[in-house]
Design a protein around this motif. Structure first.
Motif, PDB file in Angstrom:
ATOM      1  N   LYS A   8       0.847  -1.198   0.000  1.00 55.49           N
ATOM      2  CA  LYS A   8       0.000   0.000   0.000  1.00 55.49           C
ATOM      3  C   LYS A   8       0.875   1.238   0.000  1.00 55.49           C
ATOM      4  O   LYS A   8       1.801   1.353   0.801  1.00 55.49           O
ATOM      5  N   LEU A   9       0.540   2.151  -0.887  1.00 53.96           N
ATOM      6  CA  LEU A   9       1.261   3.426  -0.941  1.00 53.96           C
ATOM      7  C   LEU A   9       0.267   4.553  -0.750  1.00 53.96           C
ATOM      8  O   LEU A   9      -0.949   4.338  -0.852  1.00 53.96           O
ATOM      9  N   ARG A  10       0.782   5.718  -0.494  1.00 53.16           N
ATOM     10  CA  ARG A  10      -0.134   6.851  -0.366  1.00 53.16           C
ATOM     11  C   ARG A  10       0.453   8.075  -1.050  1.00 53.16           C
ATOM     12  O   ARG A  10       1.669   8.268  -1.123  1.00 53.16           O
ATOM     13  N   ILE A  32       2.198   4.340 -10.300  1.00 51.89           N
ATOM     14  CA  ILE A  32       2.806   3.308 -11.152  1.00 51.89           C
ATOM     15  C   ILE A  32       3.571   2.296 -10.303  1.00 51.89           C
ATOM     16  O   ILE A  32       3.492   1.094 -10.527  1.00 51.89           O
ATOM     17  N   PHE A  33       4.253   2.800  -9.299  1.00 53.65           N
ATOM     18  CA  PHE A  33       5.001   1.880  -8.441  1.00 53.65           C
ATOM     19  C   PHE A  33       4.029   0.963  -7.679  1.00 53.65           C
ATOM     20  O   PHE A  33       4.236  -0.248  -7.602  1.00 53.65           O
ATOM     21  N   ALA A  34       2.945   1.545  -7.147  1.00 53.26           N
ATOM     22  CA  ALA A  34       1.944   0.733  -6.425  1.00 53.26           C
ATOM     23  C   ALA A  34       1.412  -0.372  -7.338  1.00 53.26           C
ATOM     24  O   ALA A  34       1.337  -1.541  -6.956  1.00 53.26           O
ATOM     25  N   LYS A  35       1.066   0.011  -8.563  1.00 52.93           N
ATOM     26  CA  LYS A  35       0.492  -0.977  -9.485  1.00 52.93           C
ATOM     27  C   LYS A  35       1.527  -2.019  -9.881  1.00 52.93           C
ATOM     28  O   LYS A  35       1.197  -3.184 -10.093  1.00 52.93           O
ATOM     29  N   ASP A  40      -1.982  -1.037  -3.852  1.00 51.60           N
ATOM     30  CA  ASP A  40      -3.007   0.008  -3.956  1.00 51.60           C
ATOM     31  C   ASP A  40      -2.449   1.357  -3.549  1.00 51.60           C
ATOM     32  O   ASP A  40      -1.461   1.448  -2.829  1.00 51.60           O
ATOM     33  N   LEU A  41      -3.171   2.378  -4.004  1.00 53.31           N
ATOM     34  CA  LEU A  41      -2.791   3.742  -3.645  1.00 53.31           C
ATOM     35  C   LEU A  41      -3.920   4.370  -2.831  1.00 53.31           C
ATOM     36  O   LEU A  41      -5.097   4.218  -3.158  1.00 53.31           O
ATOM     37  N   ILE A  42      -3.534   5.054  -1.775  1.00 53.41           N
ATOM     38  CA  ILE A  42      -4.513   5.763  -0.940  1.00 53.41           C
ATOM     39  C   ILE A  42      -4.238   7.263  -1.080  1.00 53.41           C
ATOM     40  O   ILE A  42      -3.073   7.666  -1.177  1.00 53.41           O
ATOM     41  N   LEU A  43      -5.288   8.031  -1.111  1.00 55.40           N
ATOM     42  CA  LEU A  43      -5.115   9.483  -1.117  1.00 55.40           C
ATOM     43  C   LEU A  43      -5.242   9.971   0.320  1.00 55.40           C
ATOM     44  O   LEU A  43      -6.267   9.761   0.972  1.00 55.40           O
ATOM     45  N   ARG A  44      -4.162  10.567   0.823  1.00 52.34           N
ATOM     46  CA  ARG A  44      -4.212  11.105   2.179  1.00 52.34           C
ATOM     47  C   ARG A  44      -4.135  12.617   2.070  1.00 52.34           C
ATOM     48  O   ARG A  44      -3.215  13.154   1.474  1.00 52.34           O
ATOM     49  N   LEU A 289       3.532   1.342 -18.947  1.00 51.90           N
ATOM     50  CA  LEU A 289       4.517   1.960 -18.065  1.00 51.90           C
ATOM     51  C   LEU A 289       4.708   1.126 -16.796  1.00 51.90           C
ATOM     52  O   LEU A 289       5.792   1.083 -16.218  1.00 51.90           O
ATOM     53  N   ILE A 290       3.623   0.483 -16.396  1.00 53.27           N
ATOM     54  CA  ILE A 290       3.668  -0.301 -15.155  1.00 53.27           C
ATOM     55  C   ILE A 290       4.572  -1.528 -15.333  1.00 53.27           C
ATOM     56  O   ILE A 290       5.334  -1.888 -14.442  1.00 53.27           O
ATOM     57  N   LYS A 291       4.496  -2.102 -16.544  1.00 51.34           N
ATOM     58  CA  LYS A 291       5.368  -3.247 -16.854  1.00 51.34           C
ATOM     59  C   LYS A 291       6.810  -2.788 -16.742  1.00 51.34           C
ATOM     60  O   LYS A 291       7.140  -1.695 -17.180  1.00 51.34           O
ATOM     61  N   ASN A 292       7.661  -3.604 -16.215  1.00 52.40           N
ATOM     62  CA  ASN A 292       9.102  -3.297 -16.118  1.00 52.40           C
ATOM     63  C   ASN A 292       9.399  -1.991 -15.394  1.00 52.40           C
ATOM     64  O   ASN A 292      10.366  -1.321 -15.722  1.00 52.40           O
ATOM     65  N   TYR A 293       8.576  -1.606 -14.476  1.00 48.77           N
ATOM     66  CA  TYR A 293       8.843  -0.353 -13.782  1.00 48.77           C
ATOM     67  C   TYR A 293      10.003  -0.519 -12.799  1.00 48.77           C
ATOM     68  O   TYR A 293      10.053  -1.478 -12.037  1.00 48.77           O
TER      69      TYR A 293
END
Ligand code: GLU
Length: 453
Positions: A8-10, A32-35, A40-44, A289-293
């Motif tokens: 999980k990232l934010r 992109i890193f989360a995916k 998942d990404l959270i908006l804080r 972009l997510i591939k091979n990130y």
């Protein structure tokens, strides 16, 4: 301690201004890193600063993220969590980790200067740590309200940064940071840690202006017996002249960029690769972009922002956009009849934004002759007489212009430019062999006739 499994990232903006391109880069790298971690990404929303946080900026953050097509797992607002922060504050006070201070800015300046004159680092001398409870009560009875510093452990803090590699910060070289203001409000440092623990954040990816906060925050995670997330600090994005981006210096906001007709996917491509060792690509889909990130490709030197580069990239993106992907946008411009698809495929290499399609649509459908004064009536007369009968196809333009060339001995620009001007009113634009077919013989003859005296 439990091991965190779900990544999980934010993204944690403060709603104190419109997001600018530098903020967008942090957001997009997080997404992109989360995916890429199947996370998942959270908006804080970091809205502990009541004065500067505004609802309209919160709304615009949501608007920007929706436009960028970034899906998030949840939204958390720090302003709704004050009670929880207060509980942790009290625990830290009980443990003697947070201590009340009363020094004014002036007094602190004096301490700094004194230290410097003695050849010592200009850091806070922890004088308030030795205040007795009687002295504290005395200050309070004089109407003074304390602010609170965090008592750092004077030791090295190390972490393996996802971007910068191994980092070591000696915490004895810092002043104990203020975590709570005299009015009781929280600065960013502690709530951020409490939320990261609470939301089970596994990776914190943010700008390198937070590197020194990380040392304090790692000590806080430890103090609160929590698992420490992985940290990554990317270099900041700067203007061409090297100056810093800021909401206050009027850096171009995401909404300005959107209003200028830049596609969301253009910005995603740009932000994902700018300042890395990979070239910026014109992918139509974020999944590429997510591939091979690989975060380690982010350079340590600042990423230089260039709007011209964004414009060029946008052109490339538009050139490869399918009709299906722009159908709705074209329809909003009133471009929705049976030639719309053909029209798009012909003009997409000649526009800087989808809204510019309107211009070419008007050139087909509106009267473009009125402000054109082209000489050489004879030339247009020959062109008019040589225009093939319908049905037209891809070869019509060539056979027509060959015929006109034969009869007038004109070639190249001399031949094509007056025809282009008479037919479209523009001196450059889409390939005429195709554009001619969108107009049809009726309109082309009318436009030629206009220049025959
Ligand atoms: N609100 C902070 C900022 O915008 C968040 C930093 C962080 O990601 O921890 O800089």
């Amino acid at each position: 301690m439990t091991t965190l499994s779900q990544n999980k990232l934010r993204f944690a903006p403060s709603p104190t201004g419109y997001l600018h391109i530098g903020n967008a880069r942090t957001l997009i790298l997080n997404y992109i890193f989360a995916k890429s971690l199947q996370g998942d990404l959270i908006l804080r929303i970091d809205d502990t600063d009541k004065e500067r946080s505004k609802e309209k900026f919160y709304d615009s953050i949501i608007e920007d993220m929706t436009w960028l097509n970034i899906d998030i797992l949840d939204i958390k607002r720090q302003s709704e969590k004050t009670d929880q922060y207060k509980k942790i504050r009290d625990i830290l006070i009980d443990k003697g980790k947070l201590y009340p201070c009363f020094e004014t800015d002036e007094e602190l300046n004096k301490i700094r200067k004194l230290n410097l004159s003695r050849g010592l680092p200009p850091i806070y001398n922890r004088a308030s740590l030795s205040l007795s409870s009687k002295e504290i009560e005395e200050f309070k009875s004089q109407g003074k309200k304390p602010y609170w510093r965090y008592r750092l452990n004077h030791e090295d803090v190390t972490w393996s940064d996802l971007i910068r590699g191994n980092q070591t910060i000696d915490c004895s070289t810092f002043s104990d940071p203020v975590l709570i203001r005299a009015d009781g409000s929280f600065l960013y440092t502690l709530p951020s840690v409490i939320d990261d623990i609470d939301m089970k954040i596994t990776h914190v990816l943010r700008g390198e202006d937070h590197v020194s906060n990380t040392a304090t925050q790692i000590q806080l995670f430890d103090e609160l017996n929590a698992e420490i997330p992985s940290f990554g600090h990317h270099s900041l994005m700067v203007h061409k002249d090297g100056s810093r981006m800021s909401k206050r210096t009027g850096s171009m906001s995401l909404r300005d960029i959107r209003d200028a007709g830049i596609e969301a996917i253009t910005l995603v491509n740009y932000c994902a690769r700018i300042g890395t060792s990979d070239a910026v690509e014109a992918y139509q889909d974020t999944s590429d972009l997510i591939k091979n990130y690989d975060l380690s490709k982010i350079s340590r030197s600042p990423a230089r922002y260039s709007y011209e580069e964004i414009e060029l990239l946008n052109k490339k993106i538009l050139q490869n956009k399918t009709f299906a992907s722009v159908k709705t946008d074209l329809s909003k411009l009133g471009i929705n009849d049976e030639i719309a698809e053909k029209f798009w495929n012909i003009i997409r290499s000649n526009i800087n934004s989808i809204s510019e399609s309107q211009k070419w649509w008007d050139i087909i459908n509106k009267d473009i002759r009125s402000d054109l004064e082209l000489e050489d009536s004879n030339f247009f007369s020959i062109a008019y007489d040589s225009l093939p009968q319908e049905p037209w196809d891809d070869t019509t333009w060539l056979s027509w212009t060959s015929e006109v060339s034969k009869k007038t001995s004109r070639k190249g620009r001399e031949l094509y430019l007056p025809l282009r001007l008479a037919i479209t009113g523009e001196n450059s634009g889409p390939e005429l062999a195709s554009f001619l077919l969108l107009l049809g013989r009726g309109k082309v003859t009318e436009r030629l006739e206009f220049h025959i005296k």
